[in-house]
Design a protein around this motif. Sequence first.
Motif, mmCIF file in Angstrom:
data_model
loop_
_atom_site.group_PDB
_atom_site.id
_atom_site.type_symbol
_atom_site.label_atom_id
_atom_site.label_comp_id
_atom_site.label_asym_id
_atom_site.label_seq_id
_atom_site.Cartn_x
_atom_site.Cartn_y
_atom_site.Cartn_z
ATOM 1 N N SER A 125 4.459 -13.339 -27.629
ATOM 2 C CA SER A 125 4.770 -12.151 -26.832
ATOM 3 C C SER A 125 6.250 -12.204 -26.467
ATOM 4 N N PRO A 126 6.829 -11.094 -26.038
ATOM 5 C CA PRO A 126 8.250 -11.092 -25.678
ATOM 6 C C PRO A 126 8.534 -12.108 -24.570
ATOM 7 N N PRO A 127 9.717 -12.738 -24.583
ATOM 8 C CA PRO A 127 10.073 -13.664 -23.504
ATOM 9 C C PRO A 127 9.979 -12.979 -22.139
ATOM 10 N N TRP A 128 9.717 -13.775 -21.117
ATOM 11 C CA TRP A 128 9.532 -13.243 -19.753
ATOM 12 C C TRP A 128 10.753 -12.442 -19.307
ATOM 13 N N GLU A 129 11.969 -12.959 -19.563
ATOM 14 C CA GLU A 129 13.180 -12.261 -19.147
ATOM 15 C C GLU A 129 13.313 -10.913 -19.853
ATOM 16 N N MET A 130 12.908 -10.876 -21.116
ATOM 17 C CA MET A 130 12.967 -9.629 -21.879
ATOM 18 C C MET A 130 11.994 -8.599 -21.297
ATOM 19 N N GLN A 131 10.803 -9.029 -20.940
ATOM 20 C CA GLN A 131 9.836 -8.109 -20.360
ATOM 21 C C GLN A 131 10.318 -7.581 -19.014
ATOM 22 N N GLY A 132 11.018 -8.426 -18.242
ATOM 23 C CA GLY A 132 11.576 -7.968 -16.969
ATOM 24 C C GLY A 132 12.605 -6.874 -17.164
ATOM 25 N N LEU A 133 13.501 -7.052 -18.170
ATOM 26 C CA LEU A 133 14.498 -6.023 -18.468
ATOM 27 C C LEU A 133 13.828 -4.726 -18.907
ATOM 28 N N LEU A 134 12.846 -4.818 -19.787
ATOM 29 C CA LEU A 134 12.169 -3.623 -20.286
ATOM 30 C C LEU A 134 11.450 -2.893 -19.159
ATOM 31 N N ALA A 135 10.842 -3.649 -18.239
ATOM 32 C CA ALA A 135 10.159 -3.022 -17.099
ATOM 33 C C ALA A 135 11.163 -2.290 -16.213
ATOM 34 N N ASP A 136 12.350 -2.887 -15.994
ATOM 35 C CA ASP A 136 13.390 -2.235 -15.189
ATOM 36 C C ASP A 136 13.846 -0.936 -15.860
ATOM 37 N N PHE A 137 14.021 -0.965 -17.175
ATOM 38 C CA PHE A 137 14.427 0.256 -17.888
ATOM 39 C C PHE A 137 13.339 1.328 -17.818
ATOM 40 N N ASP A 138 12.089 0.924 -17.945
ATOM 41 C CA ASP A 138 10.986 1.886 -17.804
ATOM 42 C C ASP A 138 11.063 2.600 -16.457
ATOM 43 N N SER A 168 0.815 -1.207 0.000
ATOM 44 C CA SER A 168 0.000 0.000 0.000
ATOM 45 C C SER A 168 0.847 1.254 0.000
ATOM 46 N N ALA A 169 2.057 1.169 0.571
ATOM 47 C CA ALA A 169 2.939 2.334 0.609
ATOM 48 C C ALA A 169 3.645 2.555 -0.720
ATOM 49 N N ASP A 170 3.373 1.702 -1.709
ATOM 50 C CA ASP A 170 3.978 1.849 -3.039
ATOM 51 C C ASP A 170 5.503 1.814 -2.955
ATOM 52 N N VAL A 171 5.999 0.971 -2.041
ATOM 53 C CA VAL A 171 7.441 0.912 -1.824
ATOM 54 C C VAL A 171 8.146 0.243 -2.992
ATOM 55 N N THR A 172 7.544 -0.794 -3.554
ATOM 56 C CA THR A 172 8.257 -1.595 -4.546
ATOM 57 C C THR A 172 7.774 -1.409 -5.981
ATOM 58 N N SER A 173 6.622 -0.808 -6.195
ATOM 59 C CA SER A 173 6.055 -0.798 -7.541
ATOM 60 C C SER A 173 6.912 -0.032 -8.536
ATOM 61 N N ARG A 174 7.702 0.947 -8.072
ATOM 62 C CA ARG A 174 8.524 1.744 -8.990
ATOM 63 C C ARG A 174 9.989 1.335 -8.944
ATOM 64 N N LEU A 175 10.289 0.216 -8.296
ATOM 65 C CA LEU A 175 11.680 -0.227 -8.188
ATOM 66 C C LEU A 175 11.996 -1.279 -9.238
ATOM 67 N N SER A 176 13.264 -1.313 -9.645
ATOM 68 C CA SER A 176 13.726 -2.361 -10.545
ATOM 69 C C SER A 176 13.705 -3.699 -9.823
ATOM 70 N N SER A 177 13.838 -4.783 -10.581
ATOM 71 C CA SER A 177 13.785 -6.117 -9.974
ATOM 72 C C SER A 177 14.893 -6.313 -8.951
ATOM 73 N N ALA A 178 16.108 -5.831 -9.251
ATOM 74 C CA ALA A 178 17.209 -5.971 -8.295
ATOM 75 C C ALA A 178 16.951 -5.138 -7.044
ATOM 76 N N ALA A 179 16.421 -3.923 -7.216
ATOM 77 C CA ALA A 179 16.105 -3.085 -6.064
ATOM 78 C C ALA A 179 15.000 -3.710 -5.223
ATOM 79 N N GLN A 180 14.033 -4.335 -5.879
ATOM 80 C CA GLN A 180 12.967 -5.017 -5.147
ATOM 81 C C GLN A 180 13.534 -6.143 -4.291
ATOM 82 N N LYS A 181 14.495 -6.879 -4.821
ATOM 83 C CA LYS A 181 15.094 -7.973 -4.055
ATOM 84 C C LYS A 181 15.797 -7.443 -2.813
ATOM 85 N N ARG A 182 16.447 -6.277 -2.932
ATOM 86 C CA ARG A 182 17.106 -5.703 -1.759
ATOM 87 C C ARG A 182 16.081 -5.281 -0.706
#
Length: 592
Positions: A407-420, A303-317
């Motif tokens: 559709s784009p491979p899952w790994e590709m979509q993850g990279l594109l989301a991180d760049f966004d 609810s605090a929107d802590v992770t929605s705008r973070l990259s996958s690596a930042a989310q893991k941290r």
Amino acid sequence: METQHSGARDMFQFYPTPIDLATRVWKKLKNKHPDRVLEPSAGKGHLLKAMYDEPQWHGRTYAHVDCCEIDFRHHADLRELGVKIVGHDFLAMESGACYSAIIGNPPFHNGEKHVLKAWDLLWDGEVVMIINAETVRNPMSMERQRLVKLIEDFGDVEFVEGAFEVEDAVRKTSVDVAIVHLVKKADVASFVTMDLLRSMQGDAVSGEDLGSGYAQAQQLALPANEIENRVLIFNAAVESARSAIFAQAQASAYAGMLGDSMGARSAGRSDREFAPTVECVRGELDEAYRDLKGRAWASVVRSADVTSRLSSAAQKRVEAEFKLISELEFTVTNIYSFLMGICEQQGKIQIDMLCDTFDRITRYHSDNTAYYRGWRSNDKHYRSIGRRIRYTRFIIPGFSADSWHRSPPWEMQGLLADFDKGFALLSGDSAPEVSLVSVCNSRWDELKRGGRVESSYFDIRYYPGIGTIHFFPRDKKLIDRLNRVVGRHRGWLPAENLKLESSAFWEQYEKAEKLDKEIRKAVAKRGVRSYDDPFRAIDRESYDGHDQACQRIDEAMQEVHEANGIQVEFRLASATDASSATLRQLPLLAAA
């Protein structure tokens, strides 16, 4: 409780437990192997350290020990011991039925409050607390009188003179202390009474009658504050789970009294139910409580929107930190403390995320990067090697797709989301107007045929056979901002408020992409072997050849710069001899 400043000492009343007194406390336990222990005012862990010196604890792990500590500065010391920090203010705790012992050395000024709180929290177990002896000797308040009555009915007290005047006392005081020991017993069988036989009547009860009192759980009438809402919901969930577990224990006890069913006895077997033990009930309570607490903290993070705008690596941290956060008690105070911590750490979280984006671009394709000489020399007399992402194009490999992919491979979509997310942060947007993920999904067939598609920050082209994505930045300023943010953070560029004596540094920085081919040729003519590429080695600081690789590149750069008329010596305009350690503390996130 203790701090380094005398004013804070008075506030937290910190008196670390001397070893002899701590040993006495642990010897008070009748149950020499309690399942789970809580230390409500742990300080730096002096009392806990004594526990593991006791022979009966040898070979046991720290996983069964939880603690509270109100002074955040002691939390690092406690985590080094391996204990879990489940709260800050023990007096604000709401649940403790999972503990079989609560042992502590609370502040002298309100020791009776801590003992009574521990007693009320426990369902079955022991309390051992060090308090001011006057608390027991002079019961002038209702709380003290209740404590004295509990000692008379359920425990004992030992008075110790000069306990904090011994040689190993970190902070000395002449106050006499009392070690209060209380034993609380919970008997599951006590749920059952035999007065059911008092008024016997004919059985006219149906299943419909039995179920008539049940209704779907109703929405709570909640106040406007969302945080308080969540705590109320959590407490209601815990109480419901507790009631359900106790009710099941009662049901099993009653069923056991009735004995076997007729069918079981006829078949020569038994289906008798047995009342669960105290340990079993406590274990179920603990499991239910921790599950609900994990869900509650997860709801705050979402609810605090802590992770929605973070990259996958930042989310893991953040998720790694969440494991520690979710051990804390779910209270309004702890939630606010968590959210304040997120705000305070926002800059670090964001810069780590931008470094992730930078590394993802520069690490896996050598043509994505241009190199320049860092502004500081090291102790081996060559300059640090800085890296920049090219403005015109960069390539990311590793995303091959077959023709049947829709559709784009899952790994590709993850990279594109991180760049966004990363480039939205650099541009100051909450999200890109046209994201890479959405455009690649909507125009996937066109991409597979080699078409070039446009998003807010990049045009991209995809080659499915070899699995490479080509990114063409639409705004040079965003790439430049990323280069400068990461360069300052890693010490390749001077901080924003430091001026260099010569413009030569910035000249070679700006020309890095233009001079890159010459620099690579200068490195190659020094006899570099293909398997010993220095441009790969500089990314691996632990590699034995790292320093040698950096020196080779630095020498090649110096040669190219001199050939292009660039003065290679650049110094600070200020005469102040600022150390590199100080410089690293200067602001790093200033926009280019």
